[in-house]
Design a protein around this motif. Structure first.
Motif, PDB file in Angstrom:
ATOM      1  N   PHE A   8      -0.051   1.521 -11.246  1.00 34.11           N
ATOM      2  CA  PHE A   8      -0.190   2.850 -10.636  1.00 34.11           C
ATOM      3  C   PHE A   8      -1.367   2.890  -9.673  1.00 34.11           C
ATOM      4  O   PHE A   8      -1.257   3.431  -8.566  1.00 34.11           O
ATOM      5  N   TYR A   9      -2.494   2.334 -10.077  1.00 37.36           N
ATOM      6  CA  TYR A   9      -3.705   2.412  -9.261  1.00 37.36           C
ATOM      7  C   TYR A   9      -3.569   1.590  -7.976  1.00 37.36           C
ATOM      8  O   TYR A   9      -3.933   2.057  -6.893  1.00 37.36           O
ATOM      9  N   TYR A  10      -3.038   0.400  -8.107  1.00 42.06           N
ATOM     10  CA  TYR A  10      -2.868  -0.442  -6.926  1.00 42.06           C
ATOM     11  C   TYR A  10      -1.839   0.157  -5.968  1.00 42.06           C
ATOM     12  O   TYR A  10      -2.019   0.122  -4.743  1.00 42.06           O
ATOM     13  N   ASP A  11      -0.772   0.741  -6.524  1.00 46.91           N
ATOM     14  CA  ASP A  11       0.215   1.420  -5.684  1.00 46.91           C
ATOM     15  C   ASP A  11      -0.403   2.634  -4.996  1.00 46.91           C
ATOM     16  O   ASP A  11      -0.087   2.939  -3.837  1.00 46.91           O
ATOM     17  N   ALA A  12      -1.286   3.332  -5.714  1.00 50.06           N
ATOM     18  CA  ALA A  12      -1.945   4.508  -5.135  1.00 50.06           C
ATOM     19  C   ALA A  12      -2.861   4.119  -3.977  1.00 50.06           C
ATOM     20  O   ALA A  12      -2.923   4.820  -2.952  1.00 50.06           O
ATOM     21  N   PHE A  13      -3.560   2.993  -4.119  1.00 53.77           N
ATOM     22  CA  PHE A  13      -4.410   2.517  -3.023  1.00 53.77           C
ATOM     23  C   PHE A  13      -3.562   2.182  -1.795  1.00 53.77           C
ATOM     24  O   PHE A  13      -3.954   2.480  -0.660  1.00 53.77           O
ATOM     25  N   VAL A  14      -2.409   1.573  -2.022  1.00 53.73           N
ATOM     26  CA  VAL A  14      -1.501   1.251  -0.916  1.00 53.73           C
ATOM     27  C   VAL A  14      -1.017   2.541  -0.248  1.00 53.73           C
ATOM     28  O   VAL A  14      -0.990   2.647   0.975  1.00 53.73           O
ATOM     29  N   LYS A  15      -0.636   3.506  -1.072  1.00 49.22           N
ATOM     30  CA  LYS A  15      -0.142   4.782  -0.538  1.00 49.22           C
ATOM     31  C   LYS A  15      -1.208   5.465   0.304  1.00 49.22           C
ATOM     32  O   LYS A  15      -0.924   5.979   1.398  1.00 49.22           O
ATOM     33  N   GLN A  16      -2.441   5.465  -0.166  1.00 45.96           N
ATOM     34  CA  GLN A  16      -3.534   6.048   0.606  1.00 45.96           C
ATOM     35  C   GLN A  16      -3.696   5.338   1.953  1.00 45.96           C
ATOM     36  O   GLN A  16      -3.918   5.980   2.989  1.00 45.96           O
ATOM     37  N   SER A  17      -3.601   4.021   1.927  1.00 45.21           N
ATOM     38  CA  SER A  17      -3.754   3.240   3.158  1.00 45.21           C
ATOM     39  C   SER A  17      -2.623   3.512   4.135  1.00 45.21           C
ATOM     40  O   SER A  17      -2.819   3.473   5.354  1.00 45.21           O
ATOM     41  N   GLU A  18      -1.442   3.789   3.613  1.00 40.26           N
ATOM     42  CA  GLU A  18      -0.310   4.128   4.485  1.00 40.26           C
ATOM     43  C   GLU A  18      -0.573   5.427   5.236  1.00 40.26           C
ATOM     44  O   GLU A  18      -0.203   5.560   6.405  1.00 40.26           O
ATOM     45  N   TYR A  19      -1.226   6.375   4.581  1.00 42.91           N
ATOM     46  CA  TYR A  19      -1.593   7.622   5.275  1.00 42.91           C
ATOM     47  C   TYR A  19      -2.597   7.336   6.400  1.00 42.91           C
ATOM     48  O   TYR A  19      -2.527   7.933   7.480  1.00 42.91           O
ATOM     49  N   SER A  20      -3.521   6.430   6.152  1.00 38.83           N
ATOM     50  CA  SER A  20      -4.485   6.059   7.199  1.00 38.83           C
ATOM     51  C   SER A  20      -3.759   5.442   8.392  1.00 38.83           C
ATOM     52  O   SER A  20      -4.095   5.740   9.547  1.00 38.83           O
ATOM     53  N   CYS A  21      -2.759   4.611   8.119  1.00 34.18           N
ATOM     54  CA  CYS A  21      -1.974   4.012   9.198  1.00 34.18           C
ATOM     55  C   CYS A  21      -1.222   5.079   9.991  1.00 34.18           C
ATOM     56  O   CYS A  21      -1.162   5.022  11.225  1.00 34.18           O
ATOM     57  N   CYS A 120      -7.033  -2.046  12.692  1.00 31.95           N
ATOM     58  CA  CYS A 120      -7.891  -1.994  11.510  1.00 31.95           C
ATOM     59  C   CYS A 120      -7.132  -1.420  10.310  1.00 31.95           C
ATOM     60  O   CYS A 120      -7.197  -1.959   9.197  1.00 31.95           O
ATOM     61  N   CYS A 121      -6.401  -0.334  10.545  1.00 31.77           N
ATOM     62  CA  CYS A 121      -5.671   0.313   9.454  1.00 31.77           C
ATOM     63  C   CYS A 121      -4.506  -0.544   8.978  1.00 31.77           C
ATOM     64  O   CYS A 121      -4.222  -0.606   7.771  1.00 31.77           O
ATOM     65  N   ASP A 122      -3.837  -1.194   9.899  1.00 32.03           N
ATOM     66  CA  ASP A 122      -2.746  -2.108   9.506  1.00 32.03           C
ATOM     67  C   ASP A 122      -3.288  -3.246   8.642  1.00 32.03           C
ATOM     68  O   ASP A 122      -2.670  -3.632   7.641  1.00 32.03           O
ATOM     69  N   MET A 123      -4.426  -3.775   9.033  1.00 29.56           N
ATOM     70  CA  MET A 123      -5.031  -4.858   8.257  1.00 29.56           C
ATOM     71  C   MET A 123      -5.505  -4.346   6.898  1.00 29.56           C
ATOM     72  O   MET A 123      -5.405  -5.047   5.880  1.00 29.56           O
ATOM     73  N   LEU A 124      -6.006  -3.112   6.876  1.00 30.49           N
ATOM     74  CA  LEU A 124      -6.417  -2.508   5.614  1.00 30.49           C
ATOM     75  C   LEU A 124      -5.221  -2.355   4.678  1.00 30.49           C
ATOM     76  O   LEU A 124      -5.311  -2.636   3.479  1.00 30.49           O
ATOM     77  N   LEU A 125      -4.086  -1.935   5.217  1.00 36.64           N
ATOM     78  CA  LEU A 125      -2.875  -1.798   4.410  1.00 36.64           C
ATOM     79  C   LEU A 125      -2.449  -3.144   3.835  1.00 36.64           C
ATOM     80  O   LEU A 125      -2.107  -3.236   2.642  1.00 36.64           O
ATOM     81  N   GLN A 126      -2.464  -4.178   4.654  1.00 35.89           N
ATOM     82  CA  GLN A 126      -2.129  -5.518   4.161  1.00 35.89           C
ATOM     83  C   GLN A 126      -3.085  -5.935   3.036  1.00 35.89           C
ATOM     84  O   GLN A 126      -2.679  -6.550   2.045  1.00 35.89           O
ATOM     85  N   THR A 127      -4.353  -5.594   3.217  1.00 37.05           N
ATOM     86  CA  THR A 127      -5.362  -5.936   2.219  1.00 37.05           C
ATOM     87  C   THR A 127      -5.093  -5.228   0.894  1.00 37.05           C
ATOM     88  O   THR A 127      -5.173  -5.835  -0.181  1.00 37.05           O
ATOM     89  N   MET A 128      -4.753  -3.939   0.965  1.00 33.35           N
ATOM     90  CA  MET A 128      -4.495  -3.187  -0.257  1.00 33.35           C
ATOM     91  C   MET A 128      -3.226  -3.665  -0.949  1.00 33.35           C
ATOM     92  O   MET A 128      -3.141  -3.642  -2.183  1.00 33.35           O
ATOM     93  N   LYS A 129      -2.240  -4.113  -0.199  1.00 31.80           N
ATOM     94  CA  LYS A 129      -1.029  -4.660  -0.811  1.00 31.80           C
ATOM     95  C   LYS A 129      -1.330  -5.956  -1.561  1.00 31.80           C
ATOM     96  O   LYS A 129      -0.694  -6.265  -2.565  1.00 31.80           O
ATOM     97  N   GLU A 130      -2.290  -6.704  -1.060  1.00 31.21           N
ATOM     98  CA  GLU A 130      -2.664  -7.972  -1.677  1.00 31.21           C
ATOM     99  C   GLU A 130      -3.679  -7.786  -2.808  1.00 31.21           C
ATOM    100  O   GLU A 130      -3.827  -8.660  -3.673  1.00 31.21           O
ATOM    101  N   PHE A 131      -4.335  -6.646  -2.827  1.00 39.37           N
ATOM    102  CA  PHE A 131      -5.443  -6.407  -3.752  1.00 39.37           C
ATOM    103  C   PHE A 131      -5.026  -6.528  -5.217  1.00 39.37           C
ATOM    104  O   PHE A 131      -5.800  -6.981  -6.058  1.00 39.37           O
ATOM    105  N   ARG A 132      -3.808  -6.143  -5.536  1.00 38.94           N
ATOM    106  CA  ARG A 132      -3.344  -6.204  -6.930  1.00 38.94           C
ATOM    107  C   ARG A 132      -3.353  -7.633  -7.475  1.00 38.94           C
ATOM    108  O   ARG A 132      -3.372  -7.847  -8.680  1.00 38.94           O
TER     109      ARG A 132
END
Length: 207
Positions: A8-21, A120-132
């Protein structure tokens, strides 16, 4: 790999990053077809993205408040959620700045900066997807390094365009307005790097 309960938490971080994108893409779209007469409408569109991002963050915080054993330190989850949210907030501030200072004509530099923010935001999203997968990932360090590189590019643009502003522009009002605009554009890149710094810290703490 995180278990299903922790996901849930890792998915939530990804979702937040998608809003930034989404916010970054809207900013680029506004700048590429700039019309100051439609800025109020565009701000409403941007605010809807920011509001949805806030709702997502509050859902995460509510879950964290009732969680017995979260996958990461509560402080780190809270810090990471807030910092990702700051990315979206700062991009919204860019658009508000152009509206408040009634900037009528767009400079090519703003379009260039908006494209960098999208990267920057696209790279952040990729990072959050990998973070889990941070305990085993072989990609995460390279993604963090790339965010740092993009932020340095933002610093370079900011320095160059502030100097250009003070050496080539004579209207004091325009100089003041664009100085503020460049500050928020550069800050949008900085906030992405702040997220990357937190991730790097989490990795070190959990290695």
């Amino acid at each position: 790999m995180a278990n299903n309960r922790d996901m849930f938490y890792y998915d939530a971080f990804v979702k937040q990053s998608e809003y930034s994108c989404r916010a970054a893409q809207l900013l680029q779209e506004v700048f590429e077809s700039y019309d100051e007469k439609t800025l109020s409408v565009r701000i409403e569109q941007m605010h809807k993205i920011e509001h949805d991002a806030d709702v997502s963050k509050h859902e995460l915080m509510d879950k964290l408040a009732h969680e017995f054993l979260p996958p990461l330190d509560r402080e780190d989850i809270n810090l990471l959620a807030n910092e990702i949210d700051n990315v979206t907030d700062t991009i919204e501030d860019v658009l508000r700045c152009f509206y408040m200072y009634n900037i009528v004509d767009i400079y090519p530099s703003a379009v260039e900066f908006s494209k960098l923010i999208v990267k920057c935001c696209d790279m952040l999203l990729q990072t959050m997807k990998e973070f889990r997968n941070f305990k085993k990932s072989k990609l995460l360090n390279g993604l963090i390094i790339e965010i740092n590189r993009l932020e340095e590019e933002g610093d370079r643009l900011y320095t160059a365009y502030i100097r250009q502003l003070f050496t080539e522009k004579s209207d004091p009002y325009s100089v003041m307005a664009w100085k503020e605009a460049y500050k928020y554009l550069e800050l949008s890149c900085d906030t992405c790097e702040h997220v990357a710094d937190i991730i790097e810290s989490v990795i070190m703490k959990n290695s």
